[in-house]
Design a protein around this motif. Structure first.
Motif, short mmCIF file in Angstrom:
data_model
loop_
_atom_site.label_atom_id
_atom_site.label_comp_id
_atom_site.label_asym_id
_atom_site.label_seq_id
_atom_site.Cartn_x
_atom_site.Cartn_y
_atom_site.Cartn_z
N ARG A 1 1.62 7.20 4.23
CA ARG A 1 1.90 7.70 2.88
C ARG A 1 3.32 8.23 2.76
O ARG A 1 3.98 8.00 1.75
CB ARG A 1 0.88 8.77 2.48
CG ARG A 1 -0.41 8.14 1.97
CD ARG A 1 -1.37 9.15 1.38
NE ARG A 1 -2.13 9.75 2.49
CZ ARG A 1 -2.37 11.04 2.62
NH1 ARG A 1 -1.94 11.89 1.73
NH2 ARG A 1 -3.07 11.49 3.64
N THR A 11 5.62 5.24 2.69
CA THR A 11 5.42 4.55 1.42
C THR A 11 6.17 5.24 0.29
O THR A 11 6.87 4.59 -0.49
CB THR A 11 3.90 4.47 1.09
OG1 THR A 11 3.25 3.74 2.13
CG2 THR A 11 3.65 3.81 -0.23
N ARG A 15 9.32 3.53 -1.67
CA ARG A 15 9.19 3.29 -3.12
C ARG A 15 10.35 3.90 -3.89
O ARG A 15 10.81 3.34 -4.88
CB ARG A 15 7.87 3.85 -3.66
CG ARG A 15 6.69 2.99 -3.38
CD ARG A 15 5.45 3.57 -4.06
NE ARG A 15 4.25 3.02 -3.49
CZ ARG A 15 3.59 2.00 -3.98
NH1 ARG A 15 4.02 1.41 -5.06
NH2 ARG A 15 2.51 1.56 -3.40
N CYS A 67 9.35 -3.11 -4.22
CA CYS A 67 8.01 -2.56 -3.97
C CYS A 67 7.06 -2.92 -5.09
O CYS A 67 5.92 -3.32 -4.86
CB CYS A 67 8.07 -1.05 -3.79
SG CYS A 67 8.99 -0.53 -2.33
N THR A 68 7.54 -2.80 -6.32
CA THR A 68 6.72 -3.14 -7.48
C THR A 68 6.41 -4.63 -7.49
O THR A 68 5.27 -5.02 -7.76
CB THR A 68 7.44 -2.73 -8.79
OG1 THR A 68 7.68 -1.32 -8.74
CG2 THR A 68 6.61 -3.07 -10.01
N THR A 128 0.69 -3.38 -4.84
CA THR A 128 0.22 -2.27 -4.01
C THR A 128 -0.33 -2.72 -2.66
O THR A 128 0.04 -2.18 -1.62
CB THR A 128 -0.85 -1.46 -4.77
OG1 THR A 128 -0.29 -1.01 -6.00
CG2 THR A 128 -1.31 -0.26 -3.96
N ASP A 129 -1.22 -3.70 -2.67
CA ASP A 129 -1.84 -4.13 -1.41
C ASP A 129 -0.84 -4.75 -0.45
O ASP A 129 -0.82 -4.43 0.73
CB ASP A 129 -2.98 -5.11 -1.68
CG ASP A 129 -4.18 -4.45 -2.33
OD1 ASP A 129 -4.32 -3.21 -2.21
OD2 ASP A 129 -4.98 -5.17 -2.96
N ARG A 156 1.47 -2.05 0.97
CA ARG A 156 0.78 -1.26 2.01
C ARG A 156 0.70 -2.05 3.31
O ARG A 156 0.93 -1.52 4.39
CB ARG A 156 -0.61 -0.86 1.51
CG ARG A 156 -1.51 -0.21 2.52
CD ARG A 156 -1.30 1.25 2.60
NE ARG A 156 -2.17 1.85 3.61
CZ ARG A 156 -2.40 3.11 3.70
NH1 ARG A 156 -1.87 3.94 2.85
NH2 ARG A 156 -3.18 3.58 4.63
#
Length: 114
Positions: free
Chosen positions: A19, A22, A26, A33-34, A38-39, A42
């Protein structure tokens, strides 16, 4: 009384570390990143943890730099001969190896005209 086993504690610590990385990535690289979603993002972070650990890079700051290199050079940049050679240097610090990789990445980014 709640008892937490060592493997559970390690998993919780890894989750906190993931986290933290991450969040930092971001902020530093919001558009890529966008675009990943999300998956996939990660998974890239988790892959970076696995790969950086293989090279003895376990500090959060080292993992962050490793992730940034993955964004610039690709997820498998560490398998390219030049990067692999740098990552196998044993008589220097992790910081020195990362600086060498970052210098190489900056040269490649500049040569690409982007």
């Amino acid at each position: 009384m709640l008892i937490i086993r060592k493997d559970q504690l390690r998993a919780m610590e890894l989750d906190v570390r993931v986290r933290n990385v991450t969040t930092t990535i971001r902020k530093a690289l919001p558009e890529p990143c966008t675009a990943l979603g999300t998956d996939a993002f990660r998974k890239r972070i988790e892959l970076a943890f696995q790969k950086s650990e293989k090279y003895g890079m376990t500090e959060i700051s080292e993992v962050i730099r490793f992730v940034q290199l993955m964004f610039v050079l690709g997820d498998d940049f560490d398998t390219a001969e030049a990067a692999r050679n740098i990552l196998q240097w044993t008589d220097v610090t992790n910081n020195f190896r990362l600086q060498a990789l970052e210098k190489r990445a900056n040269g490649q980014a500049g040569a690409g005209g982007s």
